[in-house]
Design a protein around this motif. Sequence first.
Motif, PDB file in Angstrom:
ATOM      1  N   ARG A  48      54.431  35.998  48.474  1.00  0.00           N
ATOM      2  CA  ARG A  48      54.387  37.551  48.436  1.00  0.00           C
ATOM      3  C   ARG A  48      53.911  37.554  46.869  1.00  0.00           C
ATOM      4  O   ARG A  48      53.732  38.589  46.134  1.00  0.00           O
ATOM      5  N   LEU A  49      55.243  37.261  45.822  1.00  0.00           N
ATOM      6  CA  LEU A  49      55.124  38.107  44.403  1.00  0.00           C
ATOM      7  C   LEU A  49      53.695  37.483  44.087  1.00  0.00           C
ATOM      8  O   LEU A  49      53.281  38.806  42.975  1.00  0.00           O
ATOM      9  N   MET A  50      53.071  36.316  44.263  1.00  0.00           N
ATOM     10  CA  MET A  50      51.663  36.393  43.543  1.00  0.00           C
ATOM     11  C   MET A  50      50.767  36.970  44.060  1.00  0.00           C
ATOM     12  O   MET A  50      50.289  37.065  43.804  1.00  0.00           O
ATOM     13  N   ARG A  51      50.834  37.566  45.609  1.00  0.00           N
ATOM     14  CA  ARG A  51      49.471  37.923  46.138  1.00  0.00           C
ATOM     15  C   ARG A  51      49.114  38.704  45.891  1.00  0.00           C
ATOM     16  O   ARG A  51      47.517  38.340  45.616  1.00  0.00           O
ATOM     17  N   GLY A  52      49.114  39.724  44.839  1.00  0.00           N
ATOM     18  CA  GLY A  52      48.579  41.017  44.298  1.00  0.00           C
ATOM     19  C   GLY A  52      47.209  40.349  43.639  1.00  0.00           C
ATOM     20  O   GLY A  52      46.426  40.499  43.381  1.00  0.00           O
ATOM     21  N   LYS A  53      47.980  38.552  42.782  1.00  0.00           N
ATOM     22  CA  LYS A  53      47.116  38.520  41.374  1.00  0.00           C
ATOM     23  C   LYS A  53      46.529  37.220  42.513  1.00  0.00           C
ATOM     24  O   LYS A  53      45.015  37.474  41.927  1.00  0.00           O
ATOM     25  N   VAL A  54      46.503  36.565  43.626  1.00  0.00           N
ATOM     26  CA  VAL A  54      45.632  36.193  44.078  1.00  0.00           C
ATOM     27  C   VAL A  54      45.220  36.761  44.915  1.00  0.00           C
ATOM     28  O   VAL A  54      43.597  36.246  45.302  1.00  0.00           O
ATOM     29  N   GLN A  55      44.698  37.818  45.536  1.00  0.00           N
ATOM     30  CA  GLN A  55      43.882  38.519  46.062  1.00  0.00           C
ATOM     31  C   GLN A  55      42.639  39.256  44.960  1.00  0.00           C
ATOM     32  O   GLN A  55      41.575  39.089  45.203  1.00  0.00           O
ATOM     33  N   GLU A  56      43.283  39.844  43.470  1.00  0.00           N
ATOM     34  CA  GLU A  56      42.834  39.863  42.699  1.00  0.00           C
ATOM     35  C   GLU A  56      41.326  38.898  42.304  1.00  0.00           C
ATOM     36  O   GLU A  56      40.793  39.442  40.928  1.00  0.00           O
ATOM     37  N   ALA A  57      42.110  38.062  42.023  1.00  0.00           N
ATOM     38  CA  ALA A  57      41.104  36.863  41.852  1.00  0.00           C
ATOM     39  C   ALA A  57      40.435  35.999  42.882  1.00  0.00           C
ATOM     40  O   ALA A  57      39.496  35.279  42.636  1.00  0.00           O
ATOM     41  N   GLY A  58      40.807  37.238  44.207  1.00  0.00           N
ATOM     42  CA  GLY A  58      39.599  36.878  44.795  1.00  0.00           C
ATOM     43  C   GLY A  58      39.426  35.499  46.073  1.00  0.00           C
ATOM     44  O   GLY A  58      39.078  34.650  46.405  1.00  0.00           O
ATOM     45  N   LEU A  59      41.133  34.347  46.010  1.00  0.00           N
ATOM     46  CA  LEU A  59      41.455  33.580  46.778  1.00  0.00           C
ATOM     47  C   LEU A  59      42.456  34.171  47.507  1.00  0.00           C
ATOM     48  O   LEU A  59      42.513  35.214  48.134  1.00  0.00           O
ATOM     49  N   LYS A  60      42.806  32.951  48.608  1.00  0.00           N
ATOM     50  CA  LYS A  60      43.657  32.812  50.063  1.00  0.00           C
ATOM     51  C   LYS A  60      44.258  31.487  49.055  1.00  0.00           C
ATOM     52  O   LYS A  60      44.139  30.376  48.776  1.00  0.00           O
TER      53      LYS A  60
END
Length: 204
Positions: A48-60
């Motif tokens: 949850r804490l990393m979801r923003g960076k994950v989405q920003e990087a275009g990842l799942k």
Amino acid sequence: YAADILKSGQHLLSLINDILDMAKIEAGKMTLHCEPVSLREVCEDAVRLMRGKVQEAGLKIAVEAGDLPDIQADHRGVKQVMLNLISNAVKFTPEGGSIVVSLKPFVGPAGEDRIRVSCADTGIGIAPQDLERLARPFEQVEGQHSKTTQGTGLGLALTKSLIEMHGGQLSMESQPGVGTVVSFDLPVKRPDQTVQPIRAAFAA
């Protein structure tokens, strides 16, 4: 500009904290505060804490876990391990890739209950000759992708030390162009002994 300043400040704080934590471990001053910890909840919280960076990087990203017993561990330390592993996976996985965090119980060689946590990505991968040295302080893989990432090279060394302080082991499997799987296992119950400082990450 305010957002850029905030991100730069957060990045600098993260680097300083990594250096301070490694210094504590080397000096034998790092203390674990063990309590019942749900590894599944820790992993889900880290995601949850990393979801923003994950989405920003275009990842799942996804977490795969069934019913697991709580373990005796330092909550902050285990959470830091997961944040480091997910952060590394995000850094080195190109857009469109995926990250899967999986948790599985198993029985150790001495008959003890343990849980294995794996963080698998579809990133750029690591050459076999680079795998061993990556767990040493200040070591990073040089390459085209590394020019776009920043860090001290302490993340994996710190992660390895924290895992070993819990009585666990870190392992890595990787194939260039395919991806990397970083796994660690922890005992469900801690041995009745005083935690000793870990210096393995500093071995030549």
